[in-house]
Scaffold this active site. Structure first.
Site, PDB file in Angstrom:
ATOM      1  N   ASP A  60      -1.896  10.779  -2.066  1.00  0.00           N
ATOM      2  CA  ASP A  60      -2.449   9.933  -2.926  1.00  0.00           C
ATOM      3  C   ASP A  60      -2.651  10.292  -4.426  1.00  0.00           C
ATOM      4  O   ASP A  60      -2.521   9.614  -5.450  1.00  0.00           O
ATOM      5  CB  ASP A  60      -3.597   8.766  -2.476  1.00  0.00           C
ATOM      6  CG  ASP A  60      -3.139   8.376  -1.230  1.00  0.00           C
ATOM      7  OD1 ASP A  60      -3.216   8.951   0.039  1.00  0.00           O
ATOM      8  OD2 ASP A  60      -2.762   7.214  -1.410  1.00  0.00           O
ATOM      9  N   ASN A 118      -5.461  12.373   0.459  1.00  0.00           N
ATOM     10  CA  ASN A 118      -4.400  11.697   1.321  1.00  0.00           C
ATOM     11  C   ASN A 118      -5.096  10.888   2.360  1.00  0.00           C
ATOM     12  O   ASN A 118      -6.600  10.826   2.351  1.00  0.00           O
ATOM     13  CB  ASN A 118      -3.379  12.535   1.918  1.00  0.00           C
ATOM     14  CG  ASN A 118      -2.153  11.421   2.440  1.00  0.00           C
ATOM     15  OD1 ASN A 118      -1.799  10.607   2.072  1.00  0.00           O
ATOM     16  ND2 ASN A 118      -1.764  12.001   3.585  1.00  0.00           N
ATOM     17  N   LYS A 119      -4.647   9.925   2.891  1.00  0.00           N
ATOM     18  CA  LYS A 119      -5.126   9.122   4.175  1.00  0.00           C
ATOM     19  C   LYS A 119      -6.239   9.942   4.898  1.00  0.00           C
ATOM     20  O   LYS A 119      -6.240  11.236   5.361  1.00  0.00           O
ATOM     21  CB  LYS A 119      -4.294   8.820   4.935  1.00  0.00           C
ATOM     22  CG  LYS A 119      -4.738   7.759   6.019  1.00  0.00           C
ATOM     23  CD  LYS A 119      -5.797   6.450   5.548  1.00  0.00           C
ATOM     24  CE  LYS A 119      -5.025   5.560   4.669  1.00  0.00           C
ATOM     25  NZ  LYS A 119      -5.979   4.879   3.868  1.00  0.00           N
ATOM     26  N   ARG A 166      -7.355  -0.421  -6.769  1.00  0.00           N
ATOM     27  CA  ARG A 166      -7.730   0.794  -5.763  1.00  0.00           C
ATOM     28  C   ARG A 166      -7.993   1.639  -6.494  1.00  0.00           C
ATOM     29  O   ARG A 166      -7.093   2.295  -7.713  1.00  0.00           O
ATOM     30  CB  ARG A 166      -6.637   0.818  -4.653  1.00  0.00           C
ATOM     31  CG  ARG A 166      -6.695  -0.410  -3.681  1.00  0.00           C
ATOM     32  CD  ARG A 166      -5.700  -0.272  -2.402  1.00  0.00           C
ATOM     33  NE  ARG A 166      -6.246   0.598  -1.312  1.00  0.00           N
ATOM     34  CZ  ARG A 166      -5.559   1.416  -0.640  1.00  0.00           C
ATOM     35  NH1 ARG A 166      -4.291   1.165  -0.566  1.00  0.00           N
ATOM     36  NH2 ARG A 166      -6.043   1.983   0.248  1.00  0.00           N
ATOM     37  N   ARG A 206       0.809  -1.136   0.004  1.00  0.00           N
ATOM     38  CA  ARG A 206       0.063  -0.162  -0.065  1.00  0.00           C
ATOM     39  C   ARG A 206       0.746   1.132  -0.018  1.00  0.00           C
ATOM     40  O   ARG A 206       2.263   1.195   0.029  1.00  0.00           O
ATOM     41  CB  ARG A 206      -1.156   0.026   0.981  1.00  0.00           C
ATOM     42  CG  ARG A 206      -0.633  -0.518   2.521  1.00  0.00           C
ATOM     43  CD  ARG A 206       0.484   0.092   3.289  1.00  0.00           C
ATOM     44  NE  ARG A 206      -0.011   1.583   3.338  1.00  0.00           N
ATOM     45  CZ  ARG A 206       1.080   2.445   3.588  1.00  0.00           C
ATOM     46  NH1 ARG A 206       2.547   1.995   3.808  1.00  0.00           N
ATOM     47  NH2 ARG A 206       0.877   3.685   3.753  1.00  0.00           N
ATOM     48  N   GLY A 207       0.256   2.338  -0.064  1.00  0.00           N
ATOM     49  CA  GLY A 207       0.924   3.623  -0.094  1.00  0.00           C
ATOM     50  C   GLY A 207       1.263   4.107  -1.645  1.00  0.00           C
ATOM     51  O   GLY A 207       1.672   3.083  -2.626  1.00  0.00           O
ATOM     52  N   ALA A 208       0.752   5.184  -2.127  1.00  0.00           N
ATOM     53  CA  ALA A 208       0.661   5.509  -3.467  1.00  0.00           C
ATOM     54  C   ALA A 208       1.835   5.155  -4.430  1.00  0.00           C
ATOM     55  O   ALA A 208       1.725   4.227  -5.389  1.00  0.00           O
ATOM     56  CB  ALA A 208       0.259   7.038  -3.660  1.00  0.00           C
ATOM     57  N   GLN A 240      -1.710   2.555  10.021  1.00  0.00           N
ATOM     58  CA  GLN A 240      -0.543   2.633   9.209  1.00  0.00           C
ATOM     59  C   GLN A 240       0.494   3.842  10.050  1.00  0.00           C
ATOM     60  O   GLN A 240       1.802   3.469   9.960  1.00  0.00           O
ATOM     61  CB  GLN A 240      -0.779   3.211   7.924  1.00  0.00           C
ATOM     62  CG  GLN A 240      -1.643   2.546   6.929  1.00  0.00           C
ATOM     63  CD  GLN A 240      -3.064   2.840   6.899  1.00  0.00           C
ATOM     64  OE1 GLN A 240      -3.694   2.989   7.859  1.00  0.00           O
ATOM     65  NE2 GLN A 240      -3.648   2.372   5.752  1.00  0.00           N
TER      66      GLN A 240
HETATM   67  O1  MRU Z   1      -4.568   3.127   2.282  1.00  0.00           O
HETATM   68  P1  MRU Z   1      -3.135   3.533   2.074  1.00  0.00           P
HETATM   69  O2  MRU Z   1      -2.303   2.904   3.278  1.00  0.00           O
HETATM   70  O3  MRU Z   1      -2.433   2.874   0.908  1.00  0.00           O
HETATM   71  O4  MRU Z   1      -3.024   5.060   2.367  1.00  0.00           O
HETATM   72  C1  MRU Z   1      -1.610   5.596   2.228  1.00  0.00           C
HETATM   73  C2  MRU Z   1      -1.349   7.271   2.003  1.00  0.00           C
HETATM   74  O5  MRU Z   1      -2.752   7.652   2.204  1.00  0.00           O
HETATM   75  C3  MRU Z   1      -0.131   7.894   1.955  1.00  0.00           C
HETATM   76  O6  MRU Z   1      -0.066   8.849   2.721  1.00  0.00           O
HETATM   77  C4  MRU Z   1       0.106   8.169   0.687  1.00  0.00           C
HETATM   78  O7  MRU Z   1      -0.240   7.059  -0.022  1.00  0.00           O
HETATM   79  C5  MRU Z   1       1.458   8.781   0.419  1.00  0.00           C
HETATM   80  S1  MRU Z   1       2.590   7.517   0.684  1.00  0.00           S
HETATM   81  C6  MRU Z   1       3.972   7.990  -0.001  1.00  0.00           C
END
Ligand code: MRU
Length: 347
Positions: free
Chosen positions: A238, A248-249, A90, A47-49, A197
């Protein structure tokens, strides 16, 4: 963190660290097919963009290797639906479709008539996506470190670290670079419900890195922004729309508003692969709705009464007016964002 590989190509397979098991268990998974990659992405094992961009690229490379086709045209015809399946895994982080589409475009633009050559091309391009992300993080980290005072207390939300990228991280890359530049840092880490996270991943990365970290629950952020001597907030993204609105999250928007209320700069660190100039504003960013069980439970433990209605948007949009600067590998962009983002993306 250099020894922990978020994702790597391993002779025809993709090896990922299962992020749902961290920090207490280090379990590596071998992904052999695009369908397995989709499942791993949806289960948040990766996970994470930016990491999703790399995962999407490798997912398509795996798809290419699995195709039995007699011609280039047949190969491409079978590759396209695999790309669609991966992009749909996603919806919010644009890096996923960016990584997949980059590989598809590379195959479509190549002149190779032989299927084997096309397969090799996809693997090589996915490896390039991974390497470029690592380099972009290091560059954006160096730019962002300039914004961090010599002695600073910083707040971050979710995980935008090595685990969310090909390595080094975006928001945490800025903090790593600041530390490497000799700055004295303390970091407040939002736990980031529902999937934690912050508590599980960011806190772990910071402990491993030797950066003093204080874990707080999300609802404490306002208190510490008002009283805690926080010099700035640094988060990842994201998807960033052309006007500088940032997805973002979930919970990021609240932090941004509280930061502005308390005069604390709010910085977003993201590679240009996260910028989506096709969307005029954050209103057009699709927000993923995830399973109610993530809210009613912590892990396997039930918290809420059976039958309660639940909302679980995984992301929110922070309007550009709350964002003090966007840190990219090409430099720091200040408001108003549209022109600066276009310049940095070369469009
Ligand atoms: O749902 P996730 O864990 O994929 O969400 C991740 C985030 O929101 C991060 O802040 C974002 O992807 C940036 S990661 C460098």
């Amino acid at each position: 963190m250099e020894s922990i590989k978020t994702i790597e190509w391993a002779a025809g397979r993709v090896r990922i660290i299962d992020q749902t098991r961290l920090p207490h268990q280090r379990v590596y998974l071998d992904i052999r097919t695009p369908q397995e990659m989709v499942a791993a992405i949806q289960a948040m094992r990766i996970r994470g963009a930016p990491a999703l961009g790399v995962a999407g690229a490798y997912g398509l490379a795996l798809g290419g290797l699995g195709i039995r086709a007699g011609s280039r045209a047949q190969f491409l015809a079978q590759l396209r639906p695999i790309a669609e399946e991966l992009c749909a895994a996603r919806p919010t982080a644009v890096n996923l479709s960016w990584g997949v589409q980059r590989l598809l475009a590379k195959a479509e633009a190549s002149e190779y008539p032989q299927v084997e050559k096309l397969q090799q091309l996809l693997v090589a391009e996915a490896q390039r996506v991974q390497q470029e992300d690592l380099e972009a993080n290091r560059r954006l980290g160096a730019h962002g470190a300039r914004l961090i005072p010599q002695e600073a207390t910083v707040l971050t939300h979710c995980n935008a670290g090595a685990l969310a990228t090909a390595g080094y991280g975006t928001a945490l890359g800025v903090l790593r670079a600041a530390k490497e530049a000799g700055k004295a840092l303390k970091v407040y880490v939002d736990e980031t419900r529902p999937l934690l996270q912050g508590a599980r991943l960011t806190a772990w990365e910071l402990v491993e890195e030797g950066i003093p970290a204080t874990l707080i629950v999300d609802s404490m952020a306002g208190h510490f922004l008002r009283t805690g001597g926080i010099q700035c907030v640094v988060v990842g993204a994201d998807r960033i729309a052309a006007n500088g609105d940032v997805a973002n999250k979930i919970g990021t928007y609240s932090v941004a508003v509280l930061a502005k209320e308390n005069g604390v700069p709010f910085y977003v660190a993201a590679p240009t692969s996260t910028i989506d100039l096709s969307l005029p504003s954050g209103d057009q960013i699709p927000i993923e709705e995830r399973s109610p069980s993530e809210v009613t439970h912590i892990g396997e433990v039930p918290l809420a009464p059976v039958g309660v209605s639940v909302a679980n948007p995984a992301f929110d949009v922070t309007p550009a007016r709350y964002v003090s600067a966007i840190i990219t590998e090409g430099g720091i962009v200040y408001p108003p964002y549209e022109e600066g983002l276009r310049r940095i993306c070369g469009r």
